[in-house]
Scaffold this motif. Structure first.
Motif, PDB file in Angstrom:
ATOM      1  N   LEU A  82      41.163  49.135  39.617  1.00  0.00           N
ATOM      2  CA  LEU A  82      42.192  50.150  39.794  1.00  0.00           C
ATOM      3  C   LEU A  82      43.572  49.554  39.537  1.00  0.00           C
ATOM      4  N   ALA A  83      44.449  50.377  38.990  1.00  0.00           N
ATOM      5  CA  ALA A  83      45.845  49.978  38.799  1.00  0.00           C
ATOM      6  C   ALA A  83      46.732  51.169  39.114  1.00  0.00           C
ATOM      7  N   VAL A  84      47.876  50.879  39.729  1.00  0.00           N
ATOM      8  CA  VAL A  84      48.901  51.893  39.957  1.00  0.00           C
ATOM      9  C   VAL A  84      50.168  51.416  39.254  1.00  0.00           C
ATOM     10  N   LEU A  85      50.637  52.208  38.285  1.00  0.00           N
ATOM     11  CA  LEU A  85      51.862  51.941  37.558  1.00  0.00           C
ATOM     12  C   LEU A  85      52.919  52.937  38.035  1.00  0.00           C
ATOM     13  N   ARG A  86      54.109  52.861  37.473  1.00  0.00           N
ATOM     14  CA  ARG A  86      55.142  53.824  37.869  1.00  0.00           C
ATOM     15  C   ARG A  86      55.943  54.264  36.657  1.00  0.00           C
ATOM     16  N   LEU A  87      56.141  55.590  36.562  1.00  0.00           N
ATOM     17  CA  LEU A  87      57.030  56.122  35.539  1.00  0.00           C
ATOM     18  C   LEU A  87      58.478  55.850  35.950  1.00  0.00           C
ATOM     19  N   PRO A  88      59.370  55.714  34.974  1.00  0.00           N
ATOM     20  CA  PRO A  88      60.749  55.330  35.312  1.00  0.00           C
ATOM     21  C   PRO A  88      61.530  56.392  36.064  1.00  0.00           C
ATOM     22  N   LEU A  89      61.121  57.664  35.975  1.00  0.00           N
ATOM     23  CA  LEU A  89      61.852  58.741  36.627  1.00  0.00           C
ATOM     24  C   LEU A  89      60.940  59.479  37.611  1.00  0.00           C
ATOM     25  N   THR A  99      45.359  54.638  37.186  1.00  0.00           N
ATOM     26  CA  THR A  99      44.460  54.473  36.042  1.00  0.00           C
ATOM     27  C   THR A  99      43.477  53.357  36.341  1.00  0.00           C
ATOM     28  N   SER A 100      42.635  53.015  35.377  1.00  0.00           N
ATOM     29  CA  SER A 100      41.702  51.897  35.512  1.00  0.00           C
ATOM     30  C   SER A 100      42.399  50.610  35.084  1.00  0.00           C
ATOM     31  N   LEU A 101      42.211  49.554  35.859  1.00  0.00           N
ATOM     32  CA  LEU A 101      42.890  48.295  35.560  1.00  0.00           C
ATOM     33  C   LEU A 101      42.454  47.738  34.208  1.00  0.00           C
ATOM     34  N   HIS A 102      41.144  47.810  33.903  1.00  0.00           N
ATOM     35  CA  HIS A 102      40.701  47.197  32.649  1.00  0.00           C
ATOM     36  C   HIS A 102      41.312  47.889  31.436  1.00  0.00           C
ATOM     37  N   ALA A 103      41.733  49.162  31.590  1.00  0.00           N
ATOM     38  CA  ALA A 103      42.304  49.903  30.466  1.00  0.00           C
ATOM     39  C   ALA A 103      43.706  49.431  30.115  1.00  0.00           C
ATOM     40  N   VAL A 104      44.405  48.800  31.071  1.00  0.00           N
ATOM     41  CA  VAL A 104      45.785  48.386  30.816  1.00  0.00           C
ATOM     42  C   VAL A 104      45.980  46.881  30.964  1.00  0.00           C
ATOM     43  N   ALA A 105      44.934  46.146  31.354  1.00  0.00           N
ATOM     44  CA  ALA A 105      45.069  44.701  31.570  1.00  0.00           C
ATOM     45  C   ALA A 105      45.561  44.009  30.296  1.00  0.00           C
ATOM     46  N   GLY A 106      46.588  43.178  30.433  1.00  0.00           N
ATOM     47  CA  GLY A 106      47.126  42.432  29.312  1.00  0.00           C
ATOM     48  C   GLY A 106      48.094  43.194  28.430  1.00  0.00           C
ATOM     49  N   ALA A 107      48.349  44.469  28.759  1.00  0.00           N
ATOM     50  CA  ALA A 107      49.219  45.282  27.905  1.00  0.00           C
ATOM     51  C   ALA A 107      50.661  44.795  27.967  1.00  0.00           C
ATOM     52  N   ARG A 108      51.282  44.694  26.809  1.00  0.00           N
ATOM     53  CA  ARG A 108      52.707  44.347  26.744  1.00  0.00           C
ATOM     54  C   ARG A 108      53.579  45.594  26.645  1.00  0.00           C
ATOM     55  N   SER A 109      52.971  46.705  26.266  1.00  0.00           N
ATOM     56  CA  SER A 109      53.697  47.979  26.230  1.00  0.00           C
ATOM     57  C   SER A 109      52.711  49.107  26.512  1.00  0.00           C
ATOM     58  N   ILE A 110      53.156  50.093  27.282  1.00  0.00           N
ATOM     59  CA  ILE A 110      52.331  51.247  27.628  1.00  0.00           C
ATOM     60  C   ILE A 110      53.200  52.491  27.505  1.00  0.00           C
ATOM     61  N   SER A 111      52.754  53.455  26.712  1.00  0.00           N
ATOM     62  CA  SER A 111      53.435  54.741  26.605  1.00  0.00           C
ATOM     63  C   SER A 111      52.626  55.794  27.341  1.00  0.00           C
ATOM     64  N   ALA A 112      53.306  56.567  28.172  1.00  0.00           N
ATOM     65  CA  ALA A 112      52.664  57.658  28.902  1.00  0.00           C
ATOM     66  C   ALA A 112      53.035  58.967  28.225  1.00  0.00           C
ATOM     67  N   VAL A 113      52.024  59.728  27.781  1.00  0.00           N
ATOM     68  CA  VAL A 113      52.252  61.000  27.107  1.00  0.00           C
ATOM     69  C   VAL A 113      51.802  62.113  28.044  1.00  0.00           C
ATOM     70  N   MET A 114      52.752  62.952  28.461  1.00  0.00           N
ATOM     71  CA  MET A 114      52.462  64.044  29.380  1.00  0.00           C
ATOM     72  C   MET A 114      51.858  65.243  28.649  1.00  0.00           C
TER      73      MET A 114
END
Length: 333
Positions: A79-86, A44-59
């Protein structure tokens, strides 16, 4: 500019991509992302998640998952690379490795929305911008919504060529595409961090910039060659200093900016307006005790000069010879 539902990538490519798209819910706002590996790497874009304390991913099928890990961040390229738990939760969307679409070609921004079908927006490439060794990007003919930041961008063959990001340059909204080749190394990162790692870029992004807005008259009497030489020197300093700053070498960044300002003051007697602005910037730095504040103070001075030089050269087309390079654009910090 062409935009419409009749111009889309191959249907099978869209169908495959749809299940890889992710809508991110980030503390009351939404952004886009997509899964790029079977291990659950989410781009995703880094600025979209910067500073987030919680992020929900909806498939696309409505399944929701909490994102709790940060794999990699690239502040220079947003740019940011996050990871889903599964792992294997969502099919991976492979990234292209080929050449970028050229000016005038169509690309397609695939924004994740509630439901299985994404929003597909057709836009043309206005220009391919080379900002230095550190970044080449595509500028689109129209802006994109903030909610589309982080969305994958396809070419007419259905290949993912980059990541969409909404940006600002000199107060103007832009739609940009960061090429896939900058994401690929981030996917190989072996160490993860908690979401708290997103706090540092938020603090830096929240800094109040004080870029001066100079009148064109300050460059009166300076030749186009002199202005382009100054812009080139400033651009080179930024292209070296900004990566150093992002690596944590704040002192090295500031020292480079200060040496560049001193050099231009010594050498550019043919542009007294620029000399004066640089002297004022160094004097202001002398009043600041924090190296971080000093580095940003000189960066503001540099960006103010680049802006007025660009406006000045654009206002004097008859003087600027054909083929002469314009000063570098500052699209991303």
């Amino acid at each position: 500019m062409s935009e419409g539902p009749d111009r889309t990538p191959p249907r099978d490519a869209l169908v495959r991509a749809s299940s890889s798209l992710v809508m991110l819910e980030v503390e009351g706002r939404t952004a886009s992302g997509f899964i790029a590996t079977p291990e659950g790497h989410l781009v995703t874009s880094l600025h979209a998640v910067a500073g987030a304390r919680s992020i929900s991913a909806v498939m696309s099928d409505g399944v929701r998952s909490e994102v709790v890990q940060v794999v990699a961040m690239d502040e220079r390229r947003d740019l940011a690379v996050l990871r889903l738990p599964l792992p294997d939760m969502v099919p991976a969307l492979p990234l292209g490795r080929g050449p970028l679409p050229a000016e005038g070609e169509s690309v397609y921004v695939l924004r994740a929305v509630a439901g299985p079908a994404p929003e597909v927006r057709s836009l043309e490439v206005r220009a391919v911008q080379v900002l230095g060794d550190w970044l080449t990007l595509m500028e689109l003919t129209r802006t994109i919504s903030e909610q589309a930041s982080g969305a994958p961008v396809m070419d007419s063959r259905g290949v993912v060529v980059g990541v969409a990001t909404a940006a600002l340059a000199n107060g103007r909204s832009l739609g940009l595409v960061i090429p896939s080749r900058y994401v690929l190394p981030m996917l190989r990162a072996m160490v993860t961090a908690p979401l708290a790692a997103l706090e540092a870029p938020r603090r830096r992004a929240g800094r109040v910039r004080q870029v001066p807005q100079h009148p064109l008259s300050m460059l009166e009497g300076a030749s186009p060659d002199a202005l382009e030489s100054i812009a080139s020197t400033l651009g080179q300093a930024i292209n070296v200093g900004a990566p150093a700053y992002n690596r944590g070498d704040v002192e090295g960044c500031y020292r480079l900016y200060a040496r560049t300002a001193e050099q231009l003051i010594d050498e550019r007697g043919d542009c007294p307006g620029a000399q004066r602005a640089l002297r004022d910037g160094l004097l202001r730095c002398g009043e600041l005790s924090d190296l971080d504040d000093r580095a940003w103070a000189l960066r503001d001075v540099f960006d103010g000069l680049l802006d007025v030089i660009q406006r000045c050269l654009q206002a004097r087309p008859a003087v600027t010879a054909p083929g002469r390079k314009p000063p570098p654009k500052r699209l991303l910090n």
